[in-house]
Design a protein around this motif. Sequence first.
Motif, PDB file in Angstrom:
ATOM      1  N   SER A 171     -20.882 -21.450  16.267  1.00 18.87           N
ATOM      2  CA  SER A 171     -19.524 -21.995  16.115  1.00 18.87           C
ATOM      3  C   SER A 171     -19.489 -23.375  16.767  1.00 18.87           C
ATOM      4  N   PHE A 180     -17.255 -11.228  16.185  1.00 15.80           N
ATOM      5  CA  PHE A 180     -17.536 -12.490  15.482  1.00 15.80           C
ATOM      6  C   PHE A 180     -19.039 -12.791  15.544  1.00 15.80           C
ATOM      7  N   ASP A 182     -22.767 -14.368  10.874  1.00 15.91           N
ATOM      8  CA  ASP A 182     -21.740 -14.449   9.827  1.00 15.91           C
ATOM      9  C   ASP A 182     -21.474 -15.917   9.480  1.00 15.91           C
ATOM     10  N   ARG A 192     -19.151 -17.278   8.022  1.00 21.38           N
ATOM     11  CA  ARG A 192     -17.742 -17.675   8.206  1.00 21.38           C
ATOM     12  C   ARG A 192     -17.533 -18.424   9.518  1.00 21.38           C
ATOM     13  N   TRP A 193     -18.373 -18.108  10.513  1.00 21.36           N
ATOM     14  CA  TRP A 193     -18.157 -18.670  11.850  1.00 21.36           C
ATOM     15  C   TRP A 193     -19.032 -19.895  12.108  1.00 21.36           C
ATOM     16  N   GLN A 194     -19.771 -20.345  11.094  1.00 24.13           N
ATOM     17  CA  GLN A 194     -20.619 -21.531  11.269  1.00 24.13           C
ATOM     18  C   GLN A 194     -19.738 -22.754  11.512  1.00 24.13           C
ATOM     19  N   ALA A 250     -17.293 -22.971  13.381  1.00 30.32           N
ATOM     20  CA  ALA A 250     -15.878 -22.582  13.485  1.00 30.32           C
ATOM     21  C   ALA A 250     -15.215 -23.119  14.750  1.00 30.32           C
TER      22      ALA A 250
END
Length: 155
Positions: free
Chosen positions: A35, A61, A65, A67-69, A71
């Motif tokens: 993140s 988290f 995943d 999605r959390w790159q 983030a």
Amino acid sequence: MRVGLGYDIHPLVPGRKLIVGGVVIPAEFGPKGHSDGDVLYHALGDALLGAAALGDMGTHFPDTDPRWQGADSAIFLREILALVTAKGWKIENMDVNLHLETPKLKPHVASMVKNICQLLGVQDSQVNLKAKRGEGLDAVGRQEAIAAQVVVLLC
Ligand code: MG
């Protein structure tokens, strides 16, 4: 009442933004991470989850995943607050140690407190942040890492 403890550490590398408590701090390096690598928000998230017996950041988290790159870690705290609130808990106070050799974090502490208050719906009298240096010792002192420790009380 319930107490929770959080700790996080990230290696410092060139070419990453140094983001602590949602504040972008001018530096030529920043935390390596999946993140945005905000150690304060990560330690705070773990402390909140811990106090409510809801596990840990890595489970909620995972860094596998996509999605959390990159983030914004504020997303994690918003979701965690919702989970903790759903269990009936309210934040009483938190105490934080930030560990970074350079640059000095103290000038940015008030902005970090403001971000936390906005994110978690608490008053600045409930949030205490201390900026510490590593005095040349360990990974923090060698400017290889940034770390944070958080204790949170829920009631
Ligand atoms: Mg982390």
